[in-house]
Design a protein around this motif. Sequence first.
Motif, mmCIF file in Angstrom:
data_model
loop_
_atom_site.group_PDB
_atom_site.id
_atom_site.type_symbol
_atom_site.label_atom_id
_atom_site.label_comp_id
_atom_site.label_asym_id
_atom_site.label_seq_id
_atom_site.Cartn_x
_atom_site.Cartn_y
_atom_site.Cartn_z
ATOM 1 N N ALA A 23 3.117 5.235 6.146
ATOM 2 C CA ALA A 23 2.469 5.428 4.845
ATOM 3 C C ALA A 23 3.413 6.005 3.799
ATOM 4 O O ALA A 23 3.427 5.544 2.653
ATOM 5 C CB ALA A 23 1.247 6.316 4.995
ATOM 6 N N CYS A 24 4.212 7.001 4.167
ATOM 7 C CA CYS A 24 5.105 7.617 3.162
ATOM 8 C C CYS A 24 6.096 6.588 2.618
ATOM 9 O O CYS A 24 6.390 6.581 1.420
ATOM 10 C CB CYS A 24 5.807 8.832 3.745
ATOM 11 N N ALA A 28 6.211 4.978 -1.238
ATOM 12 C CA ALA A 28 7.462 4.992 -2.000
ATOM 13 C C ALA A 28 7.840 3.586 -2.466
ATOM 14 O O ALA A 28 8.293 3.396 -3.605
ATOM 15 C CB ALA A 28 8.585 5.592 -1.154
ATOM 16 N N LEU A 29 7.634 2.582 -1.614
ATOM 17 C CA LEU A 29 7.931 1.204 -1.988
ATOM 18 C C LEU A 29 7.016 0.729 -3.123
ATOM 19 O O LEU A 29 7.463 0.051 -4.049
ATOM 20 C CB LEU A 29 7.804 0.278 -0.776
ATOM 21 N N ARG A 32 8.195 2.363 -6.343
ATOM 22 C CA ARG A 32 9.430 1.741 -6.813
ATOM 23 C C ARG A 32 9.143 0.369 -7.427
ATOM 24 O O ARG A 32 9.689 0.022 -8.471
ATOM 25 C CB ARG A 32 10.422 1.606 -5.650
ATOM 26 N N TRP A 33 8.278 -0.420 -6.772
ATOM 27 C CA TRP A 33 7.955 -1.762 -7.277
ATOM 28 C C TRP A 33 7.254 -1.678 -8.632
ATOM 29 O O TRP A 33 7.604 -2.397 -9.568
ATOM 30 C CB TRP A 33 7.083 -2.515 -6.260
ATOM 31 N N ILE A 34 6.260 -0.785 -8.744
ATOM 32 C CA ILE A 34 5.502 -0.665 -9.999
ATOM 33 C C ILE A 34 6.401 -0.161 -11.122
ATOM 34 O O ILE A 34 6.389 -0.704 -12.229
ATOM 35 C CB ILE A 34 4.260 0.226 -9.809
ATOM 36 N N VAL A 35 7.196 0.863 -10.867
ATOM 37 C CA VAL A 35 8.101 1.387 -11.891
ATOM 38 C C VAL A 35 9.096 0.303 -12.311
ATOM 39 O O VAL A 35 9.375 0.134 -13.501
ATOM 40 C CB VAL A 35 8.827 2.663 -11.398
ATOM 41 N N GLY A 36 9.590 -0.468 -11.346
ATOM 42 C CA GLY A 36 10.503 -1.564 -11.668
ATOM 43 C C GLY A 36 9.856 -2.594 -12.572
ATOM 44 O O GLY A 36 10.473 -3.083 -13.522
ATOM 45 N N LYS A 37 8.597 -2.937 -12.294
ATOM 46 C CA LYS A 37 7.879 -3.901 -13.135
ATOM 47 C C LYS A 37 7.664 -3.351 -14.540
ATOM 48 O O LYS A 37 7.874 -4.040 -15.534
ATOM 49 C CB LYS A 37 6.518 -4.264 -12.520
ATOM 50 N N ILE A 38 7.209 -2.106 -14.626
ATOM 51 C CA ILE A 38 6.912 -1.512 -15.934
ATOM 52 C C ILE A 38 8.162 -1.421 -16.804
ATOM 53 O O ILE A 38 8.108 -1.622 -18.012
ATOM 54 C CB ILE A 38 6.240 -0.131 -15.763
ATOM 55 N N MET A 116 -2.114 0.069 -5.389
ATOM 56 C CA MET A 116 -2.567 1.443 -5.627
ATOM 57 C C MET A 116 -3.900 1.702 -4.933
ATOM 58 O O MET A 116 -4.139 2.789 -4.401
ATOM 59 C CB MET A 116 -2.647 1.722 -7.132
ATOM 60 N N PHE A 117 -4.791 0.690 -4.918
ATOM 61 C CA PHE A 117 -6.053 0.848 -4.208
ATOM 62 C C PHE A 117 -5.802 1.121 -2.728
ATOM 63 O O PHE A 117 -6.478 1.943 -2.111
ATOM 64 C CB PHE A 117 -6.937 -0.399 -4.358
ATOM 65 N N ARG A 118 -4.850 0.428 -2.145
ATOM 66 C CA ARG A 118 -4.542 0.619 -0.726
ATOM 67 C C ARG A 118 -4.097 2.051 -0.448
ATOM 68 O O ARG A 118 -4.396 2.603 0.614
ATOM 69 C CB ARG A 118 -3.477 -0.382 -0.288
ATOM 70 N N ILE A 119 -3.390 2.645 -1.388
ATOM 71 C CA ILE A 119 -2.985 4.047 -1.223
ATOM 72 C C ILE A 119 -4.206 4.952 -1.238
ATOM 73 O O ILE A 119 -4.341 5.849 -0.406
ATOM 74 C CB ILE A 119 -1.950 4.440 -2.292
#
Length: 194
Positions: A23-24, A28-29, A32-38, A116-119
Amino acid sequence: MSAGRHYTYTWLNNDRTPIRVPACQYIALVQRWIVGKIHDPVAFPTHDPFGSSAPSFGAEYASTVKIDPETRLPIPMPPTTLNRTLSDLSGRDWVGKSMGFPEAFLSDVRTAWRQMFRIYAHLYHSHFIEPFWHINNPNTSDLNSSFCFFVSVGKLFGLLSDRDLEPMHELIDIWIANGSIPVDCARGASAIVQ
């Protein structure tokens, strides 16, 4: 990462092969993916499609509409006798096209929302004793409020499907019944269908 006994979430590696990660690492992945997209100016353009340096927060216009450079207003089109909308006449259309967003924009937003829902699902299933039955606990009210808002927006705008919500359906049903998640949102009242 998991959300209870019946749901395991995997990450796609560079070869697009699903791999199990703790999970951790999954979280983190996702971050990283969301920040990269934004921060990707192609995925989330920050320039004004009308050419002005000032931010534009007005109505969206179809990409084929001519704009008056002085007033920055659309120039009216002559009447047409065609039985098709202007967006149909201009070719393919997608959410955000007129503002310079790529065709994959809605898909990327849905993917981010689902991740994010999965988190949230993992947090509720793995880090609470007897999940769901302490929903009125004041120590979890911030998380619960955040989750209700997140699900409401996700359903209202068609960012989450019923299948995505399955791991949390019992809790979501409780919050729909008590009004924490509005029924119209739960039904996807304003959902974008594409």
